[in-house]
Design a protein around this motif. Structure first.
Motif, PDB file in Angstrom:
ATOM      1  N   PRO A 127      -4.651  14.608  13.454  1.00 60.27           N
ATOM      2  CA  PRO A 127      -4.861  13.296  12.834  1.00 60.27           C
ATOM      3  C   PRO A 127      -4.377  13.297  11.393  1.00 60.27           C
ATOM      4  O   PRO A 127      -4.367  14.334  10.726  1.00 60.27           O
ATOM      5  CB  PRO A 127      -6.374  13.099  12.917  1.00 60.27           C
ATOM      6  N   TYR A 128      -3.977  12.112  10.938  1.00 57.59           N
ATOM      7  CA  TYR A 128      -3.544  11.980   9.548  1.00 57.59           C
ATOM      8  C   TYR A 128      -3.860  10.569   9.057  1.00 57.59           C
ATOM      9  O   TYR A 128      -3.706   9.588   9.796  1.00 57.59           O
ATOM     10  CB  TYR A 128      -2.044  12.245   9.396  1.00 57.59           C
ATOM     11  N   ILE A 129      -4.290  10.485   7.810  1.00 58.17           N
ATOM     12  CA  ILE A 129      -4.510   9.208   7.126  1.00 58.17           C
ATOM     13  C   ILE A 129      -3.929   9.358   5.730  1.00 58.17           C
ATOM     14  O   ILE A 129      -4.225  10.334   5.041  1.00 58.17           O
ATOM     15  CB  ILE A 129      -6.016   8.862   7.011  1.00 58.17           C
ATOM     16  N   GLU A 130      -3.089   8.434   5.324  1.00 58.30           N
ATOM     17  CA  GLU A 130      -2.527   8.467   3.970  1.00 58.30           C
ATOM     18  C   GLU A 130      -3.522   7.785   3.024  1.00 58.30           C
ATOM     19  O   GLU A 130      -3.768   6.583   3.136  1.00 58.30           O
ATOM     20  CB  GLU A 130      -1.191   7.722   3.926  1.00 58.30           C
ATOM     21  N   PRO A 131      -4.129   8.541   2.102  1.00 60.18           N
ATOM     22  CA  PRO A 131      -5.115   7.930   1.209  1.00 60.18           C
ATOM     23  C   PRO A 131      -4.493   6.873   0.303  1.00 60.18           C
ATOM     24  O   PRO A 131      -3.289   6.898   0.030  1.00 60.18           O
ATOM     25  CB  PRO A 131      -5.622   9.118   0.375  1.00 60.18           C
ATOM     26  N   SER A 132      -5.312   5.957  -0.146  1.00 61.33           N
ATOM     27  CA  SER A 132      -4.820   4.914  -1.047  1.00 61.33           C
ATOM     28  C   SER A 132      -4.271   5.547  -2.311  1.00 61.33           C
ATOM     29  O   SER A 132      -4.800   6.530  -2.826  1.00 61.33           O
ATOM     30  CB  SER A 132      -5.944   3.937  -1.399  1.00 61.33           C
ATOM     31  N   LEU A 133      -3.192   4.995  -2.816  1.00 59.89           N
ATOM     32  CA  LEU A 133      -2.515   5.533  -3.987  1.00 59.89           C
ATOM     33  C   LEU A 133      -3.074   4.996  -5.290  1.00 59.89           C
ATOM     34  O   LEU A 133      -2.853   5.564  -6.350  1.00 59.89           O
ATOM     35  CB  LEU A 133      -1.016   5.217  -3.909  1.00 59.89           C
ATOM     36  N   SER A 134      -3.778   3.877  -5.224  1.00 61.25           N
ATOM     37  CA  SER A 134      -4.241   3.232  -6.443  1.00 61.25           C
ATOM     38  C   SER A 134      -5.472   2.388  -6.120  1.00 61.25           C
ATOM     39  O   SER A 134      -5.651   1.961  -4.966  1.00 61.25           O
ATOM     40  CB  SER A 134      -3.122   2.334  -7.010  1.00 61.25           C
ATOM     41  N   PRO A 135      -6.363   2.127  -7.096  1.00 60.90           N
ATOM     42  CA  PRO A 135      -7.523   1.269  -6.840  1.00 60.90           C
ATOM     43  C   PRO A 135      -7.101  -0.092  -6.291  1.00 60.90           C
ATOM     44  O   PRO A 135      -6.117  -0.672  -6.745  1.00 60.90           O
ATOM     45  CB  PRO A 135      -8.163   1.136  -8.227  1.00 60.90           C
ATOM     46  N   GLY A 136      -7.817  -0.552  -5.298  1.00 64.86           N
ATOM     47  CA  GLY A 136      -7.492  -1.840  -4.704  1.00 64.86           C
ATOM     48  C   GLY A 136      -6.554  -1.753  -3.521  1.00 64.86           C
ATOM     49  O   GLY A 136      -6.383  -2.735  -2.792  1.00 64.86           O
ATOM     50  N   GLN A 137      -5.932  -0.583  -3.319  1.00 68.92           N
ATOM     51  CA  GLN A 137      -5.070  -0.411  -2.166  1.00 68.92           C
ATOM     52  C   GLN A 137      -5.866   0.176  -1.008  1.00 68.92           C
ATOM     53  O   GLN A 137      -6.932   0.769  -1.185  1.00 68.92           O
ATOM     54  CB  GLN A 137      -3.894   0.509  -2.513  1.00 68.92           C
ATOM     55  N   ALA A 138      -5.335   0.018   0.198  1.00 71.29           N
ATOM     56  CA  ALA A 138      -6.015   0.512   1.393  1.00 71.29           C
ATOM     57  C   ALA A 138      -5.387   1.820   1.866  1.00 71.29           C
ATOM     58  O   ALA A 138      -4.220   2.094   1.602  1.00 71.29           O
ATOM     59  CB  ALA A 138      -5.922  -0.534   2.506  1.00 71.29           C
ATOM     60  N   ASP A 139      -6.196   2.628   2.565  1.00 70.69           N
ATOM     61  CA  ASP A 139      -5.638   3.802   3.235  1.00 70.69           C
ATOM     62  C   ASP A 139      -4.616   3.331   4.269  1.00 70.69           C
ATOM     63  O   ASP A 139      -4.770   2.265   4.873  1.00 70.69           O
ATOM     64  CB  ASP A 139      -6.736   4.599   3.942  1.00 70.69           C
ATOM     65  N   VAL A 140      -3.580   4.132   4.474  1.00 70.71           N
ATOM     66  CA  VAL A 140      -2.545   3.806   5.462  1.00 70.71           C
ATOM     67  C   VAL A 140      -2.821   4.636   6.707  1.00 70.71           C
ATOM     68  O   VAL A 140      -2.798   5.863   6.660  1.00 70.71           O
ATOM     69  CB  VAL A 140      -1.136   4.099   4.909  1.00 70.71           C
ATOM     70  N   ASP A 197       0.811  -1.213   0.000  1.00 71.50           N
ATOM     71  CA  ASP A 197       0.000   0.000   0.000  1.00 71.50           C
ATOM     72  C   ASP A 197       0.850   1.271   0.000  1.00 71.50           C
ATOM     73  O   ASP A 197       0.317   2.377  -0.112  1.00 71.50           O
ATOM     74  CB  ASP A 197      -0.938   0.027   1.203  1.00 71.50           C
ATOM     75  N   ASP A 198       2.177   1.142   0.118  1.00 68.75           N
ATOM     76  CA  ASP A 198       3.055   2.308   0.157  1.00 68.75           C
ATOM     77  C   ASP A 198       3.403   2.836  -1.229  1.00 68.75           C
ATOM     78  O   ASP A 198       3.796   3.995  -1.370  1.00 68.75           O
ATOM     79  CB  ASP A 198       4.366   1.983   0.892  1.00 68.75           C
ATOM     80  N   LEU A 199       3.323   1.992  -2.259  1.00 66.89           N
ATOM     81  CA  LEU A 199       3.767   2.365  -3.597  1.00 66.89           C
ATOM     82  C   LEU A 199       2.645   2.187  -4.610  1.00 66.89           C
ATOM     83  O   LEU A 199       1.809   1.296  -4.460  1.00 66.89           O
ATOM     84  CB  LEU A 199       4.961   1.500  -4.037  1.00 66.89           C
ATOM     85  N   VAL A 200       2.660   3.038  -5.648  1.00 70.36           N
ATOM     86  CA  VAL A 200       1.728   2.813  -6.753  1.00 70.36           C
ATOM     87  C   VAL A 200       2.261   1.654  -7.585  1.00 70.36           C
ATOM     88  O   VAL A 200       3.460   1.379  -7.607  1.00 70.36           O
ATOM     89  CB  VAL A 200       1.578   4.066  -7.638  1.00 70.36           C
ATOM     90  N   PRO A 201       1.386   0.923  -8.277  1.00 68.82           N
ATOM     91  CA  PRO A 201       1.837  -0.173  -9.130  1.00 68.82           C
ATOM     92  C   PRO A 201       2.784   0.334 -10.222  1.00 68.82           C
ATOM     93  O   PRO A 201       2.740   1.504 -10.619  1.00 68.82           O
ATOM     94  CB  PRO A 201       0.537  -0.718  -9.731  1.00 68.82           C
ATOM     95  N   LEU A 202       3.622  -0.560 -10.713  1.00 65.23           N
ATOM     96  CA  LEU A 202       4.618  -0.204 -11.725  1.00 65.23           C
ATOM     97  C   LEU A 202       3.976   0.463 -12.934  1.00 65.23           C
ATOM     98  O   LEU A 202       4.497   1.460 -13.453  1.00 65.23           O
ATOM     99  CB  LEU A 202       5.385  -1.456 -12.158  1.00 65.23           C
ATOM    100  N   GLU A 203       2.825  -0.064 -13.380  1.00 73.20           N
ATOM    101  CA  GLU A 203       2.221   0.475 -14.607  1.00 73.20           C
ATOM    102  C   GLU A 203       1.771   1.924 -14.447  1.00 73.20           C
ATOM    103  O   GLU A 203       1.558   2.630 -15.441  1.00 73.20           O
ATOM    104  CB  GLU A 203       1.039  -0.397 -15.050  1.00 73.20           C
ATOM    105  N   GLU A 204       1.618   2.391 -13.192  1.00 74.27           N
ATOM    106  CA  GLU A 204       1.203   3.775 -12.989  1.00 74.27           C
ATOM    107  C   GLU A 204       2.384   4.732 -12.864  1.00 74.27           C
ATOM    108  O   GLU A 204       2.208   5.951 -12.930  1.00 74.27           O
ATOM    109  CB  GLU A 204       0.330   3.876 -11.734  1.00 74.27           C
ATOM    110  N   TYR A 205       3.583   4.202 -12.694  1.00 77.19           N
ATOM    111  CA  TYR A 205       4.743   5.066 -12.492  1.00 77.19           C
ATOM    112  C   TYR A 205       4.985   5.979 -13.683  1.00 77.19           C
ATOM    113  O   TYR A 205       5.408   7.126 -13.526  1.00 77.19           O
ATOM    114  CB  TYR A 205       5.989   4.224 -12.225  1.00 77.19           C
ATOM    115  N   GLU A 206       4.714   5.495 -14.873  1.00 75.58           N
ATOM    116  CA  GLU A 206       5.008   6.285 -16.055  1.00 75.58           C
ATOM    117  C   GLU A 206       4.172   7.559 -16.108  1.00 75.58           C
ATOM    118  O   GLU A 206       4.577   8.543 -16.734  1.00 75.58           O
ATOM    119  CB  GLU A 206       4.768   5.446 -17.315  1.00 75.58           C
ATOM    120  N   THR A 207       3.022   7.564 -15.411  1.00 74.68           N
ATOM    121  CA  THR A 207       2.185   8.761 -15.431  1.00 74.68           C
ATOM    122  C   THR A 207       2.897   9.952 -14.794  1.00 74.68           C
ATOM    123  O   THR A 207       2.546  11.101 -15.069  1.00 74.68           O
ATOM    124  CB  THR A 207       0.854   8.520 -14.702  1.00 74.68           C
ATOM    125  N   TYR A 208       3.883   9.683 -13.925  1.00 73.34           N
ATOM    126  CA  TYR A 208       4.627  10.787 -13.324  1.00 73.34           C
ATOM    127  C   TYR A 208       5.370  11.603 -14.386  1.00 73.34           C
ATOM    128  O   TYR A 208       5.681  12.773 -14.180  1.00 73.34           O
ATOM    129  CB  TYR A 208       5.641  10.263 -12.306  1.00 73.34           C
TER     130      TYR A 208
END
Length: 239
Positions: A156-169, A31-42
């Motif tokens: 308070p702080y919550i790290e939102p999910s980075l990609s569909p299917g991932q959970a908030d941290v 849940d800490d990283l976006v999937p590889l296929e999304e990295y190129e969007t950066y």
């Protein structure tokens, strides 16, 4: 990475794969990283986030994500995250060198920066399993950031999910090194404005990602009227 992608897309994709593999080792929680296929969007979308890689020749030593973000009221701040150095090369000041380089570039372009925002795992909120999986002692990580001058937001702080299917941290906390003296205590509205700009940046297309809204609403409901920056050793009253 954006500069490399502009020069040679095939080479950039190869480096993306190497970077993602190494970062996944440094941050094993999926849940800490976006999937590889999304990295190129950066690099393909004109978003604010950059990926900096620390290299020696063809050897990848470390990396980080960083951006200069703007709040709704027009104030700028530096946001950084996922800082890592290959364990074989730790203890040489490489992470500090990398951060100082990208932060210096950010300040050069925006001398009015409010501060350096980042997030980090809070040992008090981590499970035993999360502590065991961490590639660096969580308390040592806090001591590193304290040495760099960062303080914790007592909010308070919550790290939102980075990609569909991932959970908030939910075991992270927000922290900042203030670059303006007046920024050591801010209002609830200012804190939420910073988080809104930070969360909106998660969508590389420049929109407001609906995945961040539940976390933002929960944070909004629980944030006190005044938000202070406090040393990491001071227990946060608002978690």
């Amino acid at each position: 990475m954006r500069e490399l992608y502009a020069r040679d897309q095939s080479c950039a994709r190869a480096w993306f794969r190497r970077y993602h593999a190494a970062a996944s080792t440094a941050f094993p929680d999926p849940d800490d990283l976006v999937p590889l296929e999304e990295y190129e969007t950066y690099s393909t979308h004109p978003g604010p986030w950059e990926i900096a890689m620390l290299c020696s020749g063809d050897q990848l030593l470390g990396g980080c994500h960083w951006a200069v973000l703007e709040t709704a009221s027009g104030r700028h701040f530096y946001a950084g995250g996922l800082v890592w150095v290959d364990r074989r090369f730790r203890g040489r000041g490489l992470a500090a060198h990398m951060i100082d380089h990208v932060l210096g570039a950010a300040i050069a372009g925006h001398p009015d920066l409010l501060g350096e925002l980042s997030t980090v795992a809070d040992p008090r909120l981590m499970t035993d399993e999360q502590v065991q999986q961490s590639t660096m002692n969580p308390q040592d990580r806090l001591e590193y950031w304290a040495h760099k001058g960062l303080l914790a937001f007592d909010a308070p702080y919550i790290e939102p999910s980075l990609s569909p299917g991932q959970a908030d941290v939910r075991h992270y906390m927000a922290m900042m090194r203030p670059l303006q003296e007046s920024f050591r205590s801010i209002s609830r509205a200012q804190y939420l404005e910073i988080l809104r700009a930070y969360f909106d940046s998660f969508d590389p297309t420049g929109g407001t990602d609906s995945r961040t809204l539940p976390a933002y609403r929960e944070i909004s409901e629980r944030t006190p009227p005044e938000v202070r920056l406090i040393p990491f050793g001071t227990p946060r009253a608002h978690v």
